[in-house]
Design an enzyme around this catalytic site. Structure first.
Site, PDB file in Angstrom:
ATOM      1  N   LEU A 259       0.829  -1.205   0.000  1.00  0.00           N
ATOM      2  CA  LEU A 259       0.000   0.000   0.000  1.00  0.00           C
ATOM      3  C   LEU A 259       0.861   1.253   0.000  1.00  0.00           C
ATOM      4  O   LEU A 259       0.495   2.268  -0.602  1.00  0.00           O
ATOM      5  CB  LEU A 259      -0.935   0.010   1.214  1.00  0.00           C
ATOM      6  N   ARG A 263       0.359   4.043  -2.678  1.00  0.00           N
ATOM      7  CA  ARG A 263       0.099   5.456  -2.373  1.00  0.00           C
ATOM      8  C   ARG A 263       1.037   6.358  -3.152  1.00  0.00           C
ATOM      9  O   ARG A 263       0.637   7.397  -3.689  1.00  0.00           O
ATOM     10  CB  ARG A 263       0.247   5.683  -0.869  1.00  0.00           C
ATOM     11  N   PHE A 401      -9.033   5.701  -2.452  1.00  0.00           N
ATOM     12  CA  PHE A 401      -8.076   4.644  -2.802  1.00  0.00           C
ATOM     13  C   PHE A 401      -6.905   4.566  -1.821  1.00  0.00           C
ATOM     14  O   PHE A 401      -6.477   5.587  -1.279  1.00  0.00           O
ATOM     15  CB  PHE A 401      -7.442   4.981  -4.160  1.00  0.00           C
ATOM     16  N   GLU A 402      -6.342   3.372  -1.690  1.00  0.00           N
ATOM     17  CA  GLU A 402      -5.069   3.171  -0.983  1.00  0.00           C
ATOM     18  C   GLU A 402      -5.074   3.712   0.451  1.00  0.00           C
ATOM     19  O   GLU A 402      -4.087   4.231   0.942  1.00  0.00           O
ATOM     20  CB  GLU A 402      -3.899   3.819  -1.761  1.00  0.00           C
ATOM     21  N   GLY A 403      -6.205   3.577   1.107  1.00  0.00           N
ATOM     22  CA  GLY A 403      -6.357   4.144   2.441  1.00  0.00           C
ATOM     23  C   GLY A 403      -6.899   5.556   2.312  1.00  0.00           C
ATOM     24  O   GLY A 403      -6.323   6.390   1.602  1.00  0.00           O
TER      25      GLY A 403
END
Length: 599
Positions: A259, A263, A401-403
């Protein structure tokens, strides 16, 4: 690593040499040729069939991905030993940026080459790499990443999908579901996270042909409509024990570090899209006439273009600085070592904080750029015939997205404090020393040469962060992690500091290459424009930091104590103001003349 100032998070307390950072001006001829190849593929293969891709044509997307694979565009991150190009992260970042105008197709490629393939690149056994990477590099097989579940989004470790070892020990049996899986409609390979015995979070490589695995219907999304997004269901899916990725119970090391890369790569995609938006908006502004003149001649339209260009310059500086840092730390990892996965995890994790910063800044900068792009188009910007309308819709997912950005804002100071508690970063010692320094008079220095004032402001911004952060730690101690509003403010200060510093380091490096000139008139146009954009951003970032500090201090102190802290803050924020109206007009003139993003 060469010096402590180049470790993750150290930018908050130490300055860095401009010569040590990677900037777009450092691109090699080979890197630029790769970008040219990606651009040619975009123009020749993607744009002519853009409407079909946006209509979610699976067969076409897979066909184009395989064409991209034959050009090496899918194997850039895959080691040469397994059929890839084994390029550095600066090169693969440039590829991601260059392909980003492909919109949904770029997302399909990004999910495949990034979070889909990299888990095997970094954490796979030699056997897993030999079996899967050559076909992933060519696009013969397409990958997807399966982490999110209906009941666990940001709380990834709350996953309910289970894996139980068969009685004969030959395979694991997976049961559960995953949600919002990019490429699910046509992927051949899935990186799936499940809890062994309902407890030990573990990663698995699962093939699409596995009995019991089924793919649900496509989600009807606001944007990125040409990418496949489906749920996955696992009903007694048998996965060979040889397809465990990494170690049982250590899946979090893979999930979170992949992740981090995701990011960071998202930031590269946002950068490319921001550049495309500037080109669309500036070209339109030069065409559209109102009141008998081009709207690009109106100062308020020019100000928008200048702000869009400045935000993009800062983001570009941050992205490639971080790519260089990741390259440096990964260079120390041995991919063939028995503990290669742990080495990769440590190397990627070193800059987890900076990856979260990139993700938040990039997604919010693109939202600003896309929003202004629509505004410059006026009513036409709301019509689907114009690409800027799609960019506006597509950009919104990046903050999720992505956290989510909220989660990443919590991670930024949280990761910093973990480094402090491990003794990796002497932040509290620096904060205590600063308290003594602030009791002494703080006269303004003489501001000599280009960027003198901006570098002073950056130093003061770091002092503000240390002072406010130190006060927060003193007041709350271990309970600080519960004070989300304070943590968010500290995160935003860190984001602004990293952005300010990245832009200044890049601009200073440009000035050094121009002979270290101290007079704006004696430097090339690009360096002069970089100085203007740096001055604009630093002044406005300092205003944001001052506002964040005031709000946070009001939560930390009361009465006379608050007044003392505010008086200290006032000393730290003093500096002559730049005429940002004039600076933005000069930046806008270059953008309008070039009809594109320009340094």
């Amino acid at each position: 690593m060469k010096d402590s100032g180049r470790k993750g998070g150290w930018f908050t307390i130490e300055n860095v040499s401009p010569a040590s950072v990677v900037t777009p001006e450092d691109f090699t001829e080979e890197q630029l040729l790769m970008a040219d190849a990606a651009r040619a593929f975009l123009e020749g293969e993607i744009r002519p069939v853009d409407a079909r891709i946006e209509g979610l044509d699976y067969e076409l997307t897979v066909e184009l991905m395989r064409k991209a694979g034959t050009l090496g565009l899918l194997g850039a991150d895959v080691p040469e030993a397994y059929g890839g190009l084994g390029l550095d992260k600066v090169s693969t970042t440039l590829l991601a940026e260059t392909l980003s105008p492909a919109s949904s197709f770029a997302l399909s490629v990004g999910a495949h080459v990034g979070i889909g393939t990299l888990p095997i690149v970094f954490f796979g056994t030699p056997e897993q790499k030999a079996k899967y990477l050559p076909e992933l590099a060519t696009g013969a097989k397409i990958a997807a990443y399966c982490l999110t579940e209906p009941a666990s989004g940001s709380d990834a470790l709350g996953a309910r999908t289970t894996a139980r070892l068969s009685p004969d020990g030959s395979h694991y049996v997976l049961n559960g579901s995953k949600l919002y899986i990019t490429n699910a409609g046509f992927a051949d390979l899935f990186i799936v996270y499940a809890k062994v015995d309902g407890e030990h979070f573990t990663a698995f490589i699962v093939e699409r042909s596995s009995p019991g695995l089924s793919v649900g219907p496509e989600e009807h999304k606001m944007g990125i409509k040409g990418s496949s997004t489906c749920p996955l269901y696992f009903e007694d899916v048998r996965v060979p024990v040889g397809n465990v990725l990494g170690e049982v119970g250590k899946g979090h090391l893979i999930a979170f570090n992949i992740l981090n890369i995701g990011r960071f790569k998202l930031g590269a995609g946002c950068l490319g899209t921001a550049k495309e938006t500037i080109a669309l908006a500036s070209a339109y502004a030069n065409t559209r006439k109102q009141f008998g003149q081009k709207i690009s001649s109106f100062p308020l339209i020019g100000a928008k273009l200048a702000e869009m260009n400045t935000a993009t310059y800062v983001l570009e500086s941050m992205v490639y600085r971080t790519a260089g840092l990741i390259d440096e730390t990964l260079a120390g990892a041995d991919p063939d070592a028995p503990d290669a996965g742990m080495q990769a995890a440590r190397a990627i994790g070193e800059y987890a904080l900076e990856c979260s910063i990139i993700k938040v800044f990039a997604s919010e900068a693109l939202d600003q750029v896309a929003d202004e792009g629509v505004q410059i188009h006026g009513g036409y910007g709301y019509i689907r015939e114009y690409k800027v309308e799609r960019i506006y819709r597509d950009s919104r997912i990046n903050r999720i997205f992505e956290g989510t950005n909220e989660i990443n804002r919590m991670l930024i100071p949280g990761t910093l404090m973990k480094k402090v508690l491990k003794g990796e970063l002497p932040l509290l010692r620096k904060a205590r020393a600063l308290q003594e320094e602030l009791l002494r008079p703080q006269p303004l220095p003489a501001f000599d040469g280009l960027l003198g004032k901006e570098k002073y402001r950056l130093d003061q911004a770091k002092k503000i962060f240390l002072a406010v952060g130190g006060q927060a730690v003193q007041k709350y101690g271990p309970q600080l992690e519960q004070e989300q509003e304070v943590l968010c403010a500290l995160a935003d200060m860190m984001i602004q500091i990293y952005a300010m510093e990245s832009a200044l380091l890049r601009t200073e490096k440009m000035l050094q290459r121009a002979g270290g000139a101290h007079d704006e008139r004696s430097v090339p146009d690009s360096a002069r424009n970089a100085v203007r954009m740096s001055a604009i951003f630093v002044q406005e970032a300092m205003e944001r930091i001052e506002s964040l500090a005031k709000r946070t201090l009001a939560a930390l102190e009361q009465g006379d104590g608050l007044q003392v802290q505010l008086s200290v803050l006032k000393k730290l924020t003093r500096a002559p103001l730049a005429d940002t109206i004039a600076l933005k007009r000069a930046v806008a003139a270059r953008v309008i003349a070039a009809e594109r993003y320009v340094v």
